[in-house]
Design a protein around this motif. Structure first.
Motif, PDB file in Angstrom:
ATOM      1  N   LYS A  76      -3.124  14.843   8.859  1.00 59.88           N
ATOM      2  CA  LYS A  76      -2.432  14.480  10.095  1.00 59.88           C
ATOM      3  C   LYS A  76      -1.080  15.181  10.187  1.00 59.88           C
ATOM      4  CE  LYS A  76      -4.469   9.882  10.761  1.00 59.88           C
ATOM      5  NZ  LYS A  76      -4.178   8.421  10.817  1.00 59.88           N
ATOM      6  N   ARG A 130       0.719   4.047  -3.085  1.00 62.57           N
ATOM      7  CA  ARG A 130       0.417   5.465  -2.812  1.00 62.57           C
ATOM      8  C   ARG A 130       1.591   6.350  -3.228  1.00 62.57           C
ATOM      9  NH1 ARG A 130      -1.071   5.223   3.342  1.00 62.57           N
ATOM     10  NH2 ARG A 130      -0.721   7.463   3.110  1.00 62.57           N
ATOM     11  N   VAL A 136      -5.827  12.039   4.169  1.00 61.18           N
ATOM     12  CA  VAL A 136      -5.874  11.924   5.628  1.00 61.18           C
ATOM     13  C   VAL A 136      -4.476  12.064   6.217  1.00 61.18           C
ATOM     14  CG1 VAL A 136      -6.361  10.347   7.535  1.00 61.18           C
ATOM     15  CG2 VAL A 136      -7.978  10.538   5.639  1.00 61.18           C
ATOM     16  N   ASP A 137      -3.489  11.445   5.588  1.00 61.88           N
ATOM     17  CA  ASP A 137      -2.108  11.553   6.077  1.00 61.88           C
ATOM     18  C   ASP A 137      -1.595  12.992   5.991  1.00 61.88           C
ATOM     19  OD1 ASP A 137      -2.097   8.893   6.634  1.00 61.88           O
ATOM     20  OD2 ASP A 137      -0.969   8.288   4.851  1.00 61.88           O
ATOM     21  N   ASP A 183       0.828  -1.204   0.000  1.00 58.14           N
ATOM     22  CA  ASP A 183       0.000   0.000   0.000  1.00 58.14           C
ATOM     23  C   ASP A 183       0.867   1.261   0.000  1.00 58.14           C
ATOM     24  OD1 ASP A 183      -2.149  -1.643   0.034  1.00 58.14           O
ATOM     25  OD2 ASP A 183      -2.657  -1.354   2.147  1.00 58.14           O
ATOM     26  N   LEU A 221      -7.756   8.835  -0.692  1.00 54.98           N
ATOM     27  CA  LEU A 221      -8.317   9.295   0.576  1.00 54.98           C
ATOM     28  C   LEU A 221      -7.294   9.139   1.705  1.00 54.98           C
ATOM     29  CD1 LEU A 221     -10.719  10.369   2.193  1.00 54.98           C
ATOM     30  CD2 LEU A 221     -11.522   8.000   2.423  1.00 54.98           C
ATOM     31  N   GLN A 222      -6.602   8.013   1.728  1.00 53.52           N
ATOM     32  CA  GLN A 222      -5.575   7.811   2.745  1.00 53.52           C
ATOM     33  C   GLN A 222      -4.472   8.860   2.638  1.00 53.52           C
ATOM     34  OE1 GLN A 222      -4.276   3.769   2.177  1.00 53.52           O
ATOM     35  NE2 GLN A 222      -5.987   2.887   3.315  1.00 53.52           N
ATOM     36  N   GLU A 223      -4.137   9.231   1.409  1.00 51.26           N
ATOM     37  CA  GLU A 223      -3.110  10.243   1.208  1.00 51.26           C
ATOM     38  C   GLU A 223      -3.565  11.600   1.770  1.00 51.26           C
ATOM     39  OE1 GLU A 223       0.599  11.500   0.210  1.00 51.26           O
ATOM     40  OE2 GLU A 223      -0.185   9.468   0.029  1.00 51.26           O
ATOM     41  N   ASN A 271      -9.929   0.871  -5.089  1.00 54.83           N
ATOM     42  CA  ASN A 271      -8.659   0.943  -4.370  1.00 54.83           C
ATOM     43  C   ASN A 271      -7.934   2.262  -4.627  1.00 54.83           C
ATOM     44  OD1 ASN A 271      -8.880  -1.563  -3.141  1.00 54.83           O
ATOM     45  ND2 ASN A 271      -7.938  -2.634  -4.865  1.00 54.83           N
ATOM     46  N   LYS A 323      -9.487   4.763  -2.458  1.00 51.18           N
ATOM     47  CA  LYS A 323      -9.090   4.515  -1.076  1.00 51.18           C
ATOM     48  C   LYS A 323      -7.688   5.057  -0.812  1.00 51.18           C
ATOM     49  CE  LYS A 323      -7.451   0.566   0.081  1.00 51.18           C
ATOM     50  NZ  LYS A 323      -7.268  -0.875   0.359  1.00 51.18           N
ATOM     51  N   TYR A 324      -6.765   4.809  -1.745  1.00 50.80           N
ATOM     52  CA  TYR A 324      -5.393   5.298  -1.578  1.00 50.80           C
ATOM     53  C   TYR A 324      -5.344   6.828  -1.626  1.00 50.80           C
ATOM     54  CZ  TYR A 324      -3.948   0.457  -2.307  1.00 50.80           C
ATOM     55  OH  TYR A 324      -3.775  -0.893  -2.193  1.00 50.80           O
TER      56      TYR A 324
END
Length: 326
Positions: free
Chosen positions: A245, A213, A241-242, A209, A237-239, A231, A234-235
């Protein structure tokens, strides 16, 4: 030595400088030293074209550096996928087995490797190119055989085969180098622990993963990475969110730094206030303490009395003369 010659040639005048200039001209005429080795050559289809007779060389003779008229031809083969330091160390050992070594490296093709070992990350052309740029390699054999036959050894005039001593089970054989060992042509090298092609692939699979990304962020498309639509989202969105953060973490770090600076400033101000207050109290006590205050009151009271009733005039003054009294 050069400085001594220059200092000693001062008495000779121009003749000393002429010797130095001649030496410099000779150095300029010499061929420049190459900083890097040129890429290794690819072996010809017909094998070695040397006309030198191939004498049988024992291991003891090879270690003594004989025969002197030709190098000892050592062969090492492998897949060399994702060429890494473990491969380079094995080839370095093969190259330094004997005082005069000519290292031939055989690289198996994609078809042969996929048949007996599995799928590779790099293509055979990429693996060939990686090997010819290794400084320990003198010659590369493309489409090398999986099992070394007497005909292949004779074709490339191979004296010894270098590989680690662990039995290599493949192609229905318990050890593909067994007949080489029995012929006295095998020389063992040491494996480098902690690094291998399988280990590198395991790292990629384990952190799949993260690498997907990473490549999406660098501009690769989901189709190029063989990633589905869901997917990909999803990747993405994760990027995001990171990134949020990371932004929050940055703000927290800055706020902590600001609070720390305010605390330092407040401590500094309190310390300076205490120092000033001590100085003020000390000066006040020095001026208005018990002893200082009494002397100051006496001195001021004397000045007041003198102003109200000045001292009498001396007897010699004109007002006290006898004539004026009469």
């Amino acid at each position: 030595m050069v400085n001594r010659r220059r200092n000693g040639s001062r008495a000779n005048g121009r003749s000393g400088r002429g010797v130095v200039n001649a030496q410099q001209q000779q150095q300029c005429k010499r061929s420049p030293i190459k900083a890097l080795r040129e890429p290794a050559i690819f072996a010809k289809q017909s094998g070695s074209t040397s006309d030198t007779p191939q004498d049988k060389v024992t291991l003891a003779q090879a270690r003594r550096g004989t025969p002197a008229r030709r190098p000892v031809r050592v062969y090492a083969d492998g897949i060399f996928d994702l060429f890494h330091s473990g491969h380079a160390r094995a080839l370095m050992q093969a190259k330094t087995l004997f005082p005069n070594t000519y290292l031939i490296v055989g690289v198996c093709s994609d078809a042969l490797t996929h048949k007996y070992k599995g799928y590779t990350v790099m293509t055979e052309d990429e693996r060939y190119e990686a090997l010819i740029h290794c400084r320990y390699v003198d010659e590369v054999v493309r489409d090398a055989p999986w099992t070394l036959t007497p005909e292949f050894l004779k074709k490339h005039r191979i004296d010894f085969v270098a590989h680690d001593d662990i039995p290599y089970t493949s192609a229905g054989s318990e050890d593909v180098y067994k007949h080489i060992k029995e012929a006295g042509m095998f020389v063992a090298t040491q494996r480098t622990e902690g690094i291998s092609t399988s280990d590198l692939i395991t790292r990629i699979v384990r952190d799949y993963d993260v690498f997907v990304r990473r490549n999406l962020q660098r501009g690769y498309t989901a189709r190029e990475l063989n990633v589905g639509f869901i997917n990909e989202k999803k990747y993405r969105l994760q990027e995001q969110v990171d990134r949020m953060k990371e932004t929050v973490r940055t703000v927290e770090e800055k706020s902590k730094h600001l609070v720390h600076r305010v605390e330092e400033k407040s401590h500094d101000l309190i310390y300076k206030w205490e120092e000033k207050s001590r100085e003020f109290i000390g000066n006040f006590l020095e001026l208005f303490g018990p002893d200082k205050a009494w002397h100051m009151i006496q001195e001021r009271s004397g000045r007041v009395l003198q102003a109200l009733s000045p001292y009498q005039s001396p007897s010699t003054s004109p007002s006290s003369s006898p004539s004026r009294g009469r």
